[in-house]
Motif scaffolding. Sequence first.
Motif, PDB file in Angstrom:
ATOM      1  N   CYS A 104      25.325 100.584  52.494  1.00 59.17           N
ATOM      2  CA  CYS A 104      24.524 100.790  53.699  1.00 59.17           C
ATOM      3  C   CYS A 104      24.619 102.252  54.120  1.00 59.17           C
ATOM      4  O   CYS A 104      25.711 102.772  54.360  1.00 59.17           O
ATOM      5  N   ASN A 106      22.423 103.301  56.631  1.00 67.40           N
ATOM      6  CA  ASN A 106      21.789 103.404  57.944  1.00 67.40           C
ATOM      7  C   ASN A 106      22.731 104.154  58.886  1.00 67.40           C
ATOM      8  O   ASN A 106      23.901 104.400  58.553  1.00 67.40           O
ATOM      9  N   LEU A 108      24.802 104.001  61.573  1.00 72.30           N
ATOM     10  CA  LEU A 108      26.215 103.815  61.892  1.00 72.30           C
ATOM     11  C   LEU A 108      27.082 103.854  60.636  1.00 72.30           C
ATOM     12  O   LEU A 108      28.108 104.537  60.587  1.00 72.30           O
ATOM     13  N   CYS A 109      26.675 103.121  59.612  1.00 71.54           N
ATOM     14  CA  CYS A 109      27.449 103.144  58.378  1.00 71.54           C
ATOM     15  C   CYS A 109      27.492 104.553  57.784  1.00 71.54           C
ATOM     16  O   CYS A 109      28.526 104.977  57.249  1.00 71.54           O
ATOM     17  N   CYS A 145      20.349  98.620  57.152  1.00 75.66           N
ATOM     18  CA  CYS A 145      21.318  97.883  57.964  1.00 75.66           C
ATOM     19  C   CYS A 145      21.305  96.395  57.652  1.00 75.66           C
ATOM     20  O   CYS A 145      20.257  95.767  57.573  1.00 75.66           O
ATOM     21  N   ASN A 146      22.496  95.835  57.467  1.00 80.40           N
ATOM     22  CA  ASN A 146      22.630  94.404  57.204  1.00 80.40           C
ATOM     23  C   ASN A 146      23.227  93.666  58.391  1.00 80.40           C
ATOM     24  O   ASN A 146      23.868  92.623  58.224  1.00 80.40           O
ATOM     25  N   ALA A 147      23.034  94.221  59.575  1.00 81.16           N
ATOM     26  CA  ALA A 147      23.503  93.590  60.804  1.00 81.16           C
ATOM     27  C   ALA A 147      25.001  93.327  60.761  1.00 81.16           C
ATOM     28  O   ALA A 147      25.477  92.305  61.260  1.00 81.16           O
ATOM     29  N   ALA A 148      25.720  94.226  60.130  1.00 81.73           N
ATOM     30  CA  ALA A 148      27.177  94.115  60.066  1.00 81.73           C
ATOM     31  C   ALA A 148      27.794  95.433  60.523  1.00 81.73           C
ATOM     32  O   ALA A 148      28.843  95.843  60.040  1.00 81.73           O
ATOM     33  N   CYS A 149      27.128  96.072  61.486  1.00 81.47           N
ATOM     34  CA  CYS A 149      27.526  97.417  61.898  1.00 81.47           C
ATOM     35  C   CYS A 149      28.952  97.449  62.430  1.00 81.47           C
ATOM     36  O   CYS A 149      29.620  98.496  62.376  1.00 81.47           O
ATOM     37  N   VAL A 154      29.667  99.413  55.410  1.00 78.31           N
ATOM     38  CA  VAL A 154      29.558  98.143  54.698  1.00 78.31           C
ATOM     39  C   VAL A 154      28.949  98.356  53.312  1.00 78.31           C
ATOM     40  O   VAL A 154      28.012  99.129  53.154  1.00 78.31           O
TER      41      VAL A 154
HETATM   42  S1  FES Z   1      24.288 100.351  59.951  1.00 78.88           S
HETATM   43 FE1  FES Z   1      25.306  99.476  58.214  1.00 78.88          FE
HETATM   44  S2  FES Z   1      25.361  97.352  58.669  1.00 78.88           S
HETATM   45 FE2  FES Z   1      24.297  98.195  60.353  1.00 78.88          FE
END
Ligand code: FES
Length: 290
Positions: A104, A106, A108-109, A145-149, A154
């Motif tokens: 990931c 995105n 945050l990751c 993003c896999n909704a595991a932020c 992740v």
């Molecule tokens: S930004 Fe990586 S899981 Fe949401």
Amino acid sequence: MTTSSSEQGVSLGMPQLPAPGYPDDVRARLERDAREIIARYPDSRSALLPMLHLVQSEEGHVTRTGMRFCADVLGLTTAEVTAVATFYTMYRRGPSGDYQVGVCTNTLCAVMGGDAIFSALQEHLGVGNGGTTDDGKVTLEHIECNAACDYAPVVMVNWEFFDNQTVESAKRLVDDLRAGAPVEPTRGAPLCTFKETARILAGFPDERPGAVEASGSAGPASLIGLRLAKGETPAPRVVHPRDAAATGEPPRGAPHDPSPTEHLSSHDAPQDTAASDPAHPAKPTAEEGE
Ligand code: FES
């Protein structure tokens, strides 16, 4: 200078030859599966997405043969099937590895280390985004993003979670996958191959031991906000999964009873903020509550 008809077809952008069919035994098996899928829907064309997963489970990617098969059994044109298969990134258009390793990247990751992990894995595996290792084991790609932020950064392997990764843990992960060593996701169902995953996504029963029990289980980090809202402290400690054995931490799923003074993890900043700032409690303000 003359050219053959096939060369002319390529150079002039002529239509491709019809896709070859599946062998009779494979087609008969897939038709049985297709009938089961189609029966779930009032209109057969609504079954296209799981049908594409079904043909992907046969060959590891969606081939022209697979798209032709979907069109035949659903009464669609190959153009309609192709339009859908090329729109969604979960359908692969070329051969890929047994294990799809998605990093990931995105927001945050990325800032928590996802960009560094992806860059390191590209160099470690010698492949770029979407590339597959020479042994056919691992396909690397960056994912959204896999909704595991709350577990950033992740890594997903065939859509199973590997939370709180580091560059070193991610390298060990892909090395283990390539070596055939046992690899256990941080939470959720056990790992299986990409073809097996595709069949599950087509809606067939997940027969992996423990898969049903593990589905829907929320991890400690996901429950922190809920506990804070209820005024409960402390929240469970977040254990780095890939370093757990080395640090003597309990195995995944083991009960954990943190002491009141135990530091939780480097990912617990929101809890500290809310718990240590009584002027700004984790509940609606007077204005918001009116
Ligand atoms: S930004 Fe990586 S899981 Fe949401």
